[in-house]
Design an enzyme around this catalytic site. Structure first.
Site, PDB file in Angstrom:
ATOM      1  N   PRO A  11       0.791  -1.230   0.000  1.00  0.00           N
ATOM      2  CG  PRO A  11      -0.103  -1.096   2.127  1.00  0.00           C
ATOM      3  CD  PRO A  11       0.539  -2.063   1.182  1.00  0.00           C
ATOM      4  CG  ASN A  12      -0.233   4.283   1.334  1.00  0.00           C
ATOM      5  OD1 ASN A  12      -1.206   4.845   0.836  1.00  0.00           O
ATOM      6  ND2 ASN A  12      -0.274   3.707   2.518  1.00  0.00           N
ATOM      7  NE  ARG A  19       4.065   6.627   1.640  1.00  0.00           N
ATOM      8  CZ  ARG A  19       4.346   5.389   2.030  1.00  0.00           C
ATOM      9  NH1 ARG A  19       4.805   4.518   1.159  1.00  0.00           N
ATOM     10  NH2 ARG A  19       4.169   5.029   3.267  1.00  0.00           N
ATOM     11  CE1 TYR A  24       9.221   5.037   2.471  1.00  0.00           C
ATOM     12  CE2 TYR A  24       7.624   6.828   2.618  1.00  0.00           C
ATOM     13  CZ  TYR A  24       8.148   5.647   3.117  1.00  0.00           C
ATOM     14  OH  TYR A  24       7.618   5.080   4.237  1.00  0.00           O
ATOM     15  CG  ASN A  75       8.492  -2.044   0.023  1.00  0.00           C
ATOM     16  OD1 ASN A  75       7.991  -2.176   1.149  1.00  0.00           O
ATOM     17  ND2 ASN A  75       9.012  -0.906  -0.406  1.00  0.00           N
ATOM     18  CB  ALA A  78       1.748   0.061   6.194  1.00  0.00           C
ATOM     19  CG  HIS A  81       5.595  -2.401   9.858  1.00  0.00           C
ATOM     20  ND1 HIS A  81       6.926  -2.749   9.854  1.00  0.00           N
ATOM     21  CD2 HIS A  81       5.484  -1.361   8.980  1.00  0.00           C
ATOM     22  CE1 HIS A  81       7.590  -1.944   9.023  1.00  0.00           C
ATOM     23  NE2 HIS A  81       6.731  -1.099   8.480  1.00  0.00           N
ATOM     24  CG  ASP A  88       0.133 -17.507   8.045  1.00  0.00           C
ATOM     25  OD1 ASP A  88       1.204 -17.604   8.684  1.00  0.00           O
ATOM     26  OD2 ASP A  88      -0.980 -17.501   8.590  1.00  0.00           O
ATOM     27  CD  GLU A  99      11.149  -7.583   5.188  1.00  0.00           C
ATOM     28  OE1 GLU A  99      11.707  -8.565   5.742  1.00  0.00           O
ATOM     29  OE2 GLU A  99      10.454  -6.756   5.807  1.00  0.00           O
ATOM     30  CG  HIS A 101      11.274  -2.364   4.135  1.00  0.00           C
ATOM     31  ND1 HIS A 101       9.903  -2.322   4.041  1.00  0.00           N
ATOM     32  CD2 HIS A 101      11.585  -3.547   4.711  1.00  0.00           C
ATOM     33  CE1 HIS A 101       9.406  -3.432   4.542  1.00  0.00           C
ATOM     34  NE2 HIS A 101      10.411  -4.203   4.958  1.00  0.00           N
ATOM     35  CB  SER A 103      12.722   4.282   4.711  1.00  0.00           C
ATOM     36  OG  SER A 103      11.728   3.394   5.217  1.00  0.00           O
ATOM     37  NE  ARG A 108      10.356   5.914   8.261  1.00  0.00           N
ATOM     38  CZ  ARG A 108       9.386   5.759   7.352  1.00  0.00           C
ATOM     39  NH1 ARG A 108       9.459   4.797   6.449  1.00  0.00           N
ATOM     40  NH2 ARG A 108       8.342   6.567   7.353  1.00  0.00           N
ATOM     41  NE  ARG A 112       7.276   4.189   9.674  1.00  0.00           N
ATOM     42  CZ  ARG A 112       6.140   4.316   8.985  1.00  0.00           C
ATOM     43  NH1 ARG A 112       5.747   3.352   8.182  1.00  0.00           N
ATOM     44  NH2 ARG A 112       5.398   5.405   9.065  1.00  0.00           N
TER      45      ARG A 112
HETATM   46  C1  DQA Z   1       8.403   1.023   3.526  1.00  0.00           C
HETATM   47  C2  DQA Z   1       8.524   1.207   5.052  1.00  0.00           C
HETATM   48  C3  DQA Z   1       7.189   0.969   5.725  1.00  0.00           C
HETATM   49  O1  DQA Z   1       7.307   1.149   7.133  1.00  0.00           O
HETATM   50  C4  DQA Z   1       6.163   1.955   5.206  1.00  0.00           C
HETATM   51  O2  DQA Z   1       4.896   1.696   5.786  1.00  0.00           O
HETATM   52  C5  DQA Z   1       6.088   1.994   3.733  1.00  0.00           C
HETATM   53  C6  DQA Z   1       7.313   1.901   2.953  1.00  0.00           C
HETATM   54  C7  DQA Z   1       9.726   1.370   2.785  1.00  0.00           C
HETATM   55  O3  DQA Z   1       9.835   0.990   1.628  1.00  0.00           O
HETATM   56  O4  DQA Z   1      10.593   2.026   3.359  1.00  0.00           O
HETATM   57  O5  DQA Z   1       5.017   2.184   3.162  1.00  0.00           O
HETATM   58  O6  DQA Z   1       8.123  -0.339   3.254  1.00  0.00           O
END
Ligand code: DQA
Length: 147
Positions: A11-12, A19, A24, A75, A78, A81, A88, A99, A101, A103, A108, A112
């Protein structure tokens, strides 16, 4: 046959570029996809790059990866977390998982610092921005060529 690596974004991440650019960066998700595609071509693998804001859709895609992909880069944003369902599904898929990320989640907020994905991933890259996706792809490709 060329191996396909599924690259999943939660998401996002569709808002990358606008954003919180201080965290980011200025690249859009489409920019990142283009860069990762170039790296995939150099590595001799194909990518299936997707983004969803919906937890269940990500779960379904991870299930689909069992038959359509040879590895996963994720990735989960959110959902990293919070999502036992994504953890699963990843555990059940039986594929190499890296995995990513953008950031450094450990620098942070404390909420997170916990990653359900990390419990089932082979490795995690965080804090390197979009290069992390390329490195994760390389790690999955290296795992595949070892098998
Ligand atoms: C993220 C880090 C997450 O905590 C956050 O909710 C994101 C982006 C990252 O790519 O740094 O949406 O996954």
């Amino acid at each position: 046959m060329t191996a396909t690596i599924m690259i999943l974004n939660g998401p996002n991440l569709n808002l990358l570029g606008t954003r919180e650019p201080d965290i980011y960066g200025a690249e859009t998700l489409a920019d990142i996809e283009a860069k990762v595609k170039t790296r995939a071509e150099a590595l001799g693998v194909a990518i299936d790059f997707r983004q969803s804001n919906i937890e269940g859709e990500l779960v379904t895609w991870i299930q689909d990866a069992r038959t359509s992909a040879a590895g996963i880069v994720i990735n989960a944003a959110a959902y990293t977390h919070t999502s036992i369902a994504i953890m699963d599904a990843l555990k059940a898929c039986g594929l190499p998982i890296i995995e990513v990320h953008m950031s450094n989640i450990h620098q942070r907020e404390s909420f997170r610092h916990k990653s359900y994905v990390a419990r089932v991933a082979d490795g995690m890259i965080c804090g390197l921005g979009s290069i992390g996706y390329e490195l994760a792809l390389e790690a999955v490709a290296a795992r595949l060529s070892k098998d």
